[in-house]
Enzyme design. Structure first.
Site, mmCIF file in Angstrom:
data_model
loop_
_atom_site.group_PDB
_atom_site.id
_atom_site.type_symbol
_atom_site.label_atom_id
_atom_site.label_comp_id
_atom_site.label_asym_id
_atom_site.label_seq_id
_atom_site.Cartn_x
_atom_site.Cartn_y
_atom_site.Cartn_z
ATOM 1 N N ARG A 164 -37.004 32.867 -40.947
ATOM 2 C CA ARG A 164 -35.771 33.720 -39.861
ATOM 3 C C ARG A 164 -35.646 35.095 -40.574
ATOM 4 O O ARG A 164 -35.631 35.513 -41.781
ATOM 5 C CB ARG A 164 -34.497 32.524 -41.193
ATOM 6 C CG ARG A 164 -33.974 32.868 -39.773
ATOM 7 C CD ARG A 164 -32.447 32.482 -40.064
ATOM 8 N NE ARG A 164 -31.162 33.273 -38.918
ATOM 9 C CZ ARG A 164 -30.228 33.088 -39.688
ATOM 10 N NH1 ARG A 164 -29.515 33.228 -40.913
ATOM 11 N NH2 ARG A 164 -29.281 33.502 -38.586
ATOM 12 N N ARG B 29 -10.928 24.366 -41.235
ATOM 13 C CA ARG B 29 -10.230 23.420 -41.599
ATOM 14 C C ARG B 29 -9.067 23.158 -41.950
ATOM 15 O O ARG B 29 -7.553 22.877 -41.809
ATOM 16 C CB ARG B 29 -11.180 21.970 -42.168
ATOM 17 C CG ARG B 29 -12.769 21.345 -41.740
ATOM 18 C CD ARG B 29 -13.374 21.047 -42.703
ATOM 19 N NE ARG B 29 -14.223 21.771 -42.881
ATOM 20 C CZ ARG B 29 -15.133 22.218 -43.747
ATOM 21 N NH1 ARG B 29 -15.990 20.614 -44.146
ATOM 22 N NH2 ARG B 29 -15.779 22.740 -44.375
ATOM 23 N N ASN C 206 -35.245 31.029 -45.408
ATOM 24 C CA ASN C 206 -34.082 31.970 -45.019
ATOM 25 C C ASN C 206 -33.751 32.632 -45.859
ATOM 26 O O ASN C 206 -32.792 32.180 -46.534
ATOM 27 C CB ASN C 206 -33.004 31.337 -44.465
ATOM 28 C CG ASN C 206 -32.005 31.339 -43.347
ATOM 29 O OD1 ASN C 206 -31.583 32.786 -43.772
ATOM 30 N ND2 ASN C 206 -31.121 30.617 -42.780
ATOM 31 N N GLY D 299 -20.086 28.122 -35.560
ATOM 32 C CA GLY D 299 -19.856 28.283 -37.003
ATOM 33 C C GLY D 299 -19.124 28.870 -37.946
ATOM 34 O O GLY D 299 -17.979 29.377 -36.950
ATOM 35 N N ASN D 300 -20.067 29.319 -39.136
ATOM 36 C CA ASN D 300 -18.671 30.688 -39.480
ATOM 37 C C ASN D 300 -19.105 31.844 -38.985
ATOM 38 O O ASN D 300 -17.766 32.542 -37.833
ATOM 39 C CB ASN D 300 -19.425 31.269 -40.865
ATOM 40 C CG ASN D 300 -18.260 30.319 -41.574
ATOM 41 O OD1 ASN D 300 -17.535 30.026 -41.789
ATOM 42 N ND2 ASN D 300 -19.134 29.472 -43.228
ATOM 43 N N GLY D 301 -19.953 31.765 -38.069
ATOM 44 C CA GLY D 301 -20.197 32.612 -36.756
ATOM 45 C C GLY D 301 -20.447 31.713 -35.556
ATOM 46 O O GLY D 301 -20.914 30.678 -35.544
ATOM 47 N N HIS E 78 -28.707 33.575 -33.352
ATOM 48 C CA HIS E 78 -28.446 32.084 -32.856
ATOM 49 C C HIS E 78 -28.835 31.786 -32.034
ATOM 50 O O HIS E 78 -29.284 30.905 -31.387
ATOM 51 C CB HIS E 78 -26.923 31.638 -32.587
ATOM 52 C CG HIS E 78 -25.575 32.185 -33.590
ATOM 53 N ND1 HIS E 78 -24.861 31.993 -33.259
ATOM 54 C CD2 HIS E 78 -25.897 31.809 -34.739
ATOM 55 C CE1 HIS E 78 -23.695 32.282 -34.297
ATOM 56 N NE2 HIS E 78 -24.695 31.933 -35.416
ATOM 57 N N HIS F 260 -22.448 27.904 -29.611
ATOM 58 C CA HIS F 260 -22.288 27.876 -31.056
ATOM 59 C C HIS F 260 -21.723 28.137 -32.312
ATOM 60 O O HIS F 260 -20.966 29.571 -32.140
ATOM 61 C CB HIS F 260 -23.651 28.130 -31.237
ATOM 62 C CG HIS F 260 -23.828 28.567 -33.424
ATOM 63 N ND1 HIS F 260 -25.530 28.166 -33.548
ATOM 64 C CD2 HIS F 260 -23.853 28.861 -34.186
ATOM 65 C CE1 HIS F 260 -25.392 27.778 -34.850
ATOM 66 N NE2 HIS F 260 -23.944 28.720 -35.314
ATOM 67 N N ARG G 21 -14.709 37.493 -38.514
ATOM 68 C CA ARG G 21 -15.288 38.612 -37.295
ATOM 69 C C ARG G 21 -14.290 38.562 -36.235
ATOM 70 O O ARG G 21 -13.965 37.888 -35.900
ATOM 71 C CB ARG G 21 -16.819 38.496 -36.979
ATOM 72 C CG ARG G 21 -17.671 38.813 -37.830
ATOM 73 C CD ARG G 21 -19.034 38.855 -37.139
ATOM 74 N NE ARG G 21 -19.547 37.803 -38.078
ATOM 75 C CZ ARG G 21 -20.994 37.227 -38.022
ATOM 76 N NH1 ARG G 21 -21.200 37.405 -37.188
ATOM 77 N NH2 ARG G 21 -21.414 36.459 -38.774
HETATM 78 P P1 ADP Z 1 -22.487 28.572 -40.919
HETATM 79 O O1 ADP Z 1 -22.368 29.069 -39.371
HETATM 80 O O2 ADP Z 1 -21.793 29.385 -42.531
HETATM 81 O O3 ADP Z 1 -23.810 28.128 -40.599
HETATM 82 P P2 ADP Z 1 -21.417 26.456 -40.664
HETATM 83 O O4 ADP Z 1 -22.419 25.614 -39.160
HETATM 84 O O5 ADP Z 1 -21.827 25.409 -41.261
HETATM 85 O O6 ADP Z 1 -21.237 27.613 -40.345
HETATM 86 O O7 ADP Z 1 -18.884 26.664 -39.308
HETATM 87 C C1 ADP Z 1 -19.065 26.158 -40.775
HETATM 88 C C2 ADP Z 1 -17.210 25.680 -40.103
HETATM 89 O O8 ADP Z 1 -17.098 25.119 -39.373
HETATM 90 C C3 ADP Z 1 -16.603 26.212 -41.158
HETATM 91 O O9 ADP Z 1 -15.081 26.578 -40.394
HETATM 92 C C4 ADP Z 1 -15.477 24.663 -40.668
HETATM 93 O O10 ADP Z 1 -14.538 24.800 -40.922
HETATM 94 C C5 ADP Z 1 -16.823 24.062 -39.991
HETATM 95 N N1 ADP Z 1 -16.818 22.709 -39.934
HETATM 96 C C6 ADP Z 1 -17.432 22.391 -40.804
HETATM 97 N N2 ADP Z 1 -17.034 20.479 -40.970
HETATM 98 C C7 ADP Z 1 -15.965 20.098 -40.363
HETATM 99 C C8 ADP Z 1 -15.509 19.196 -40.092
HETATM 100 N N3 ADP Z 1 -15.872 17.880 -41.007
HETATM 101 N N4 ADP Z 1 -14.630 19.206 -39.072
HETATM 102 C C9 ADP Z 1 -14.241 20.170 -38.761
HETATM 103 N N5 ADP Z 1 -14.553 21.331 -38.913
HETATM 104 C C10 ADP Z 1 -15.533 21.499 -39.581
#
Ligand code: ADP
Length: 403
Positions: A90, A285, A7, A210-212, A180, A208, A241
């Site tokens: 990817r 978090r 990736n 995550g950050n995205g 995604h 999904h 975003r």
């Molecule tokens: P990416 O899109 O970069 O792969 P991730 O899927 O790792 O991102 O998600 C990142 C997000 O997940 C962050 O906002 C983080 O706060 C949240 N996160 C990760 N672990 C935890 C946790 N144990 N409890 C709550 N939120 C979490």
């Protein structure tokens, strides 16, 4: 079969070597600050994480270091690269051209490169990774490109077109693509297995987060709609975003703030979402912790985030005329129990009920709805690398049987 997953980001390179027979991860690594001074790489194998601080002025040096770490030293997992049977890459944007994963040739790399205007932030990095790997590994080891967009290519024109003059679709392929895809595919297949039902019988809404972040409506195994669009900016509020907004805001802000298109693009992609509203962090978090301490903007950001997810779920229930299961995945979806609880609390009217005890288990895979909930709710940890590895194996096996 051993499959190497790559990736390649603009300043990073992530890899995983997977033994496909038992789908175990033999080694994984993350080269950071590639092309930037201060590069370092964390390599994990044999349950040990080793950090290597070495400058990686281009992706070529990153690929070379990855090979060195995989094949030499105490934590090596193979003796030579000839033990790698296939490489899965990817690639973020496959445009309309790539409806499925594809075996990579030089011509294919050029075609992916030609799609860069659609994904200027993502595709050029993927192309660099593909080219470096072809230079270093040669054409002996089959390579497969797996696209974030492919899974969404089942959308119908009425779902993927924007209500713009049609010529922009014809001239520039401006439309919703969705991202995604490997994650939404992985978790939707997994939830069907857990429910003991074929995908073709299920209406699934996959979140999904995550950050995205994106939501996807999967109707009988086909994507009917998804929240990300031409780029990963549309849809939900995200770490940095904005997600959906009135397009007129763009002109308004450019005039008021006297800023360029480029500056505004940076604001929408990098300075909005959680960080923009809370002023605290892009990390959920940190924002949640601040909200626990009573920070009003943090509370507002969290409320906006949850409300927008609930609205998308409602829209997709209407679009599919029903839903059998809603699932949560990625960093926030898998871990943030309060986000799940609050999003589901909007959906009581639809007879969707959360089992608090099950939800409090956090990241664990499984159902988190009550037995009498009209719709099942699941947490499914995603695994995009494994999905790419499975696709790669499938393509390579298919080629073997057709040659
Ligand atoms: P990416 O899109 O970069 O792969 P991730 O899927 O790792 O991102 O998600 C990142 C997000 O997940 C962050 O906002 C983080 O706060 C949240 N996160 C990760 N672990 C935890 C946790 N144990 N409890 C709550 N939120 C979490």
């Amino acid at each position: 079969m051993k499959v190497l997953i790559i990736n390649s980001g603009s300043s990073s390179l992530k890899y995983q070597l997977i033994q496909m027979e038992d789908e175990s991860v033999l080694a994984s690594g993350y080269c950071e600050k590639v092309t930037i001074p201060g590069s370092f790489t964390n390599h994990t194998a044999h349950s040990q994480k080793v950090k290597t601080e070495r400058e990686l002025p281009t992706h070529k040096e990153a690929v070379e270091l990855m090979i060195e770490l995989l094949t030499t030293g105490e934590n090596k997992v193979i003796d030579s690269i000839s033990e790698i049977d296939a490489i899965g890459h990817r690639v973020v944007h496959g445009g309309e051209k790539f409806k499925n994963s594809i075996l990579v040739t030089d011509e294919i790399v050029n075609e992916i490169d030609a799609l860069s205007p659609l994904a200027p932030l993502h595709n050029p990095a993927g192309v660099i990774g593909l080219r470096e790997c072809r230079n270093i590994f040669g054409s002996e080891i089959p390579m497969v490109a797996v696209f974030d967009t492919s899974f969404h290519q089942t959308m119908e024109p009425y779902a993927y077109l924007y209500a713009l003059p049609y010529e922009y679709y014809e001239k520039y392929q401006v439309r919703r693509y969705g991202f995604h895809g490997t994650s939404h595919q992985f978790v939707s297949e997994r939830v069907a297995t857990l429910m003991g039902k074929p995908l073709e019988e299920l209406k699934i809404i996959s979140c999904h987060l995550g950050n995205g972040a994106s939501v996807c409506a999967i109707n009988k195994g086909r994507v009917q709609d998804t929240s990300m669009g031409l780029t990963p900016l549309e849809g939900l509020m995200m770490g940095t975003r904005s997600g959906d907004l009135d397009p007129a805001v763009i002109k308004f802000l450019m005039e008021k703030e006297n800023i360029s298109v480029q500056d505004l693009d940076t604001i929408l992609n990098k300075k909005s979402g959680f960080i923009g509203v809370s002023g605290i962090s892009n990390d959920q978090r940190d924002v949640e912790n601040a909200s626990f301490e009573g920070n009003e903007r943090a509370l507002l950001a969290i409320k906006m985030y949850e409300y927008r997810i609930a609205k998308y779920i409602g829209a997709y229930v209407a679009a599919m005329n029903g839903v059998d299961t809603i699932l949560f995945t990625a960093g926030i979806g898998e871990n943030a129990i309060h986000r799940r609880e609050n999003v589901i609390s909007y959906l009581g009217y639809l007879g969707i009920m959360l089992d608090r005890e099950k939800n409090d288990l956090g990241k664990q895979e499984g159902e988190i709805s009550t037995n009498d909930s009209k719709v099942k709710v699941f947490v499914i940890p995603t695994n995009e690398e494994l999905m790419i590895a499975r696709e790669t194996e499938k393509m390579v096996e298919f080629k073997k049987h057709t040659v």
